[in-house]
Design an enzyme around this catalytic site. Structure first.
Site, PDB file in Angstrom:
ATOM      1  CE  LYS A   1      -2.238  -0.981   3.878  1.00 19.48           C
ATOM      2  NZ  LYS A   1      -1.585  -2.220   4.306  1.00 19.48           N
TER       3      LYS A   1
ATOM      4  NE  ARG B   1      -3.890  -1.399  10.496  1.00 21.40           N
ATOM      5  CZ  ARG B   1      -2.758  -0.972   9.966  1.00 21.40           C
ATOM      6  NH1 ARG B   1      -2.678   0.239   9.463  1.00 21.40           N
ATOM      7  NH2 ARG B   1      -1.711  -1.759   9.921  1.00 21.40           N
TER       8      ARG B   1
ATOM      9  NE  ARG C   1       7.746  -3.630   5.879  1.00 22.22           N
ATOM     10  CZ  ARG C   1       6.452  -3.281   5.794  1.00 22.22           C
ATOM     11  NH1 ARG C   1       6.017  -2.642   4.731  1.00 22.22           N
ATOM     12  NH2 ARG C   1       5.604  -3.595   6.746  1.00 22.22           N
TER      13      ARG C   1
ATOM     14  NE  ARG D   1       7.245  -1.122  10.060  1.00 27.24           N
ATOM     15  CZ  ARG D   1       6.130  -0.958   9.363  1.00 27.24           C
ATOM     16  NH1 ARG D   1       6.185  -0.386   8.177  1.00 27.24           N
ATOM     17  NH2 ARG D   1       4.985  -1.372   9.837  1.00 27.24           N
TER      18      ARG D   1
ATOM     19  NE  ARG E   1       2.377  -4.979  11.347  1.00 35.08           N
ATOM     20  CZ  ARG E   1       3.291  -4.679  10.441  1.00 35.08           C
ATOM     21  NH1 ARG E   1       4.458  -5.315  10.429  1.00 35.08           N
ATOM     22  NH2 ARG E   1       3.066  -3.744   9.562  1.00 35.08           N
TER      23      ARG E   1
HETATM   24  P1  AMP Z   1       1.227   0.067   9.404  1.00 35.69           P
HETATM   25  O1  AMP Z   1       2.557   0.623   9.062  1.00 35.69           O
HETATM   26  O2  AMP Z   1       0.088   0.720   8.679  1.00 35.69           O
HETATM   27  O3  AMP Z   1       1.174  -1.438   9.252  1.00 35.69           O
HETATM   28  O4  AMP Z   1       0.979   0.390  10.943  1.00 35.69           O
HETATM   29  C1  AMP Z   1       1.884  -0.023  11.942  1.00 35.69           C
HETATM   30  C2  AMP Z   1       1.151  -0.148  13.273  1.00 35.69           C
HETATM   31  O5  AMP Z   1       0.601   1.118  13.631  1.00 35.69           O
HETATM   32  C3  AMP Z   1      -0.036  -1.108  13.288  1.00 35.69           C
HETATM   33  O6  AMP Z   1       0.343  -2.453  13.508  1.00 35.69           O
HETATM   34  C4  AMP Z   1      -0.855  -0.546  14.450  1.00 35.69           C
HETATM   35  O7  AMP Z   1      -0.278  -0.874  15.714  1.00 35.69           O
HETATM   36  C5  AMP Z   1      -0.670   0.950  14.254  1.00 35.69           C
HETATM   37  N1  AMP Z   1      -1.685   1.499  13.339  1.00 35.69           N
HETATM   38  C6  AMP Z   1      -1.482   2.072  12.123  1.00 35.69           C
HETATM   39  N2  AMP Z   1      -2.630   2.470  11.575  1.00 35.69           N
HETATM   40  C7  AMP Z   1      -3.606   2.135  12.447  1.00 35.69           C
HETATM   41  C8  AMP Z   1      -5.011   2.264  12.438  1.00 35.69           C
HETATM   42  N3  AMP Z   1      -5.667   2.818  11.404  1.00 35.69           N
HETATM   43  N4  AMP Z   1      -5.701   1.804  13.520  1.00 35.69           N
HETATM   44  C9  AMP Z   1      -5.067   1.262  14.580  1.00 35.69           C
HETATM   45  N5  AMP Z   1      -3.743   1.079  14.635  1.00 35.69           N
HETATM   46  C10 AMP Z   1      -3.001   1.517  13.584  1.00 35.69           C
END
Ligand code: AMP
Length: 204
Positions: A13, A88, A127, A133, A144
Site C-alpha cells: 500500500k 482499519r 523488509r 522495523r 498483525r
Molecule cells: P502500518 O505501518 O500501517 O502497518 O501500521 C503499523 C502499526 O501502527 C499497526 O500495527 C498498528 O499498531 C498501528 N496502526 C497504524 N494504523 C492504524 C489504524 N488505522 N488503527 C489502529 N492502529 C493503527
C-alpha cells in the site's frame, strides 16, 4: 478523489500510495507513518502507542481518527487523499465517512490489493532485514495479519455493498500493480462503463 488503499500489512500500500502522490498530486495519509513519526520524535503520543505497535495490535480508534482529522484540516487544498492503513476498523470507517461528509466529501474508491498471506511473510522478512522495523519480526507479523483478518477485512463487504470496491492483484510487480490501480482509477473518473461492475468486488 478520495481513495482508500486496502490490504493487509506489507501488501504494498505504501509503495503504491507514494507513486500516486508523485504522479497525481494526492496527499497520502498513512496512520502507520504518522505513529512512527510520533515515536521517532519522542512525543507523548509516540510513547503511549509504542508497546501496542510493537505487539502487532491496533492502537485505539480515537487516536488514529484524531490524527486523520488533523491532516484533513491541514491539507484543505489537496487534489485528493490516499488513505493508507486507515480505516482499519468499522468505527474508524464510520468516523471517516462522518468527517468527510462534514467537508462535503466521501470515499470514492477503495482499492484492495489482494495478496497471498504466506508470500507476505517472505516480503516482510526481507523488509525486517533491510529496515529493522520491530513489528516486522515474524511473530509480530502474524499478529498483525490476525488483526487485519479480524478487525479490518470486515470492511470489505461494506465498501462492496456501496459499489466502491476494486480488486487488484497485489502479488505482481510494482509496475503491474500500478497499472491495475491506474485502470481502476480511470474507470472511476471516466464513469461507470459496461463491464465496470465485473471489476467490482461484489461478494466477500
Ligand atoms: P502500518 O505501518 O500501517 O502497518 O501500521 C503499523 C502499526 O501502527 C499497526 O500495527 C498498528 O499498531 C498501528 N496502526 C497504524 N494504523 C492504524 C489504524 N488505522 N488503527 C489502529 N492502529 C493503527
Amino acid at each position: 478523489m478520495n481513495i482508500i488503499l486496502f490490504g493487509p500489512p506489507a501488501a504494498g500500500k505504501g509503495t503504491q500510495a507514494k507513486r500516486l502522490v508523485s504522479e497525481r498530486g494526492f496527499v497520502q495519509l498513512s496512520t502507520g507513518d504518522m505513529l512512527r513519526a510520533a515515536r521517532s520524535a519522542g512525543t507523548e503520543l509516540g510513547e503511549r502507542v509504542a508497546a501496542i505497535m510493537d505487539s502487532g495490535q491496533l492502537v485505539s480508534d480515537a487516536i488514529v481518527i484524531e490524527l486523520i482529522e488533523d491532516q484533513l484540516d491541514t491539507h484543505t487544498d489537496a487534489a485528493g487523499f490516499i488513505f493508507d492503513g486507515f480505516p482499519r476498523t468499522v468505527p474508524q470507517a464510520e468516523a471517516l465517512d462522518a468527517t468527510l461528509a462534514k467537508r462535503d466529501q466521501e470515499i470514492d474508491c477503495v482499492i484492495r490489493l489482494k495478496v497471498d498471506e504466506a508470500q507476505l511473510l517472505q516480503r516482510v522478512t526481507k523488509r525486517y532485514e533491510e529496515q529493522g522495523r520491530e513489528d516486522d519480526n515474524p511473530e509480530t507479523f502474524v499478529k498483525r495479519i490476525e488483526a487485519y483478518n479480524a478487525q479490518t477485512a470486515p470492511l470489505l463487504p461494506i465498501y462492496a455493498e456501496r459499489k466502491r470496491l476494486y480488486e487488484v492483484d497485489g502479488m505482481g510487480s510494482i509496475d503491474s500493480v500500478a497499472k491495475e490501480i491506474d485502470e481502476a482509477l480511470e474507470m472511476k473518473s471516466g464513469g461507470e462503463k459496461p463491464g465496470f461492475f465485473a471489476k467490482l468486488f461484489g461478494k466477500k
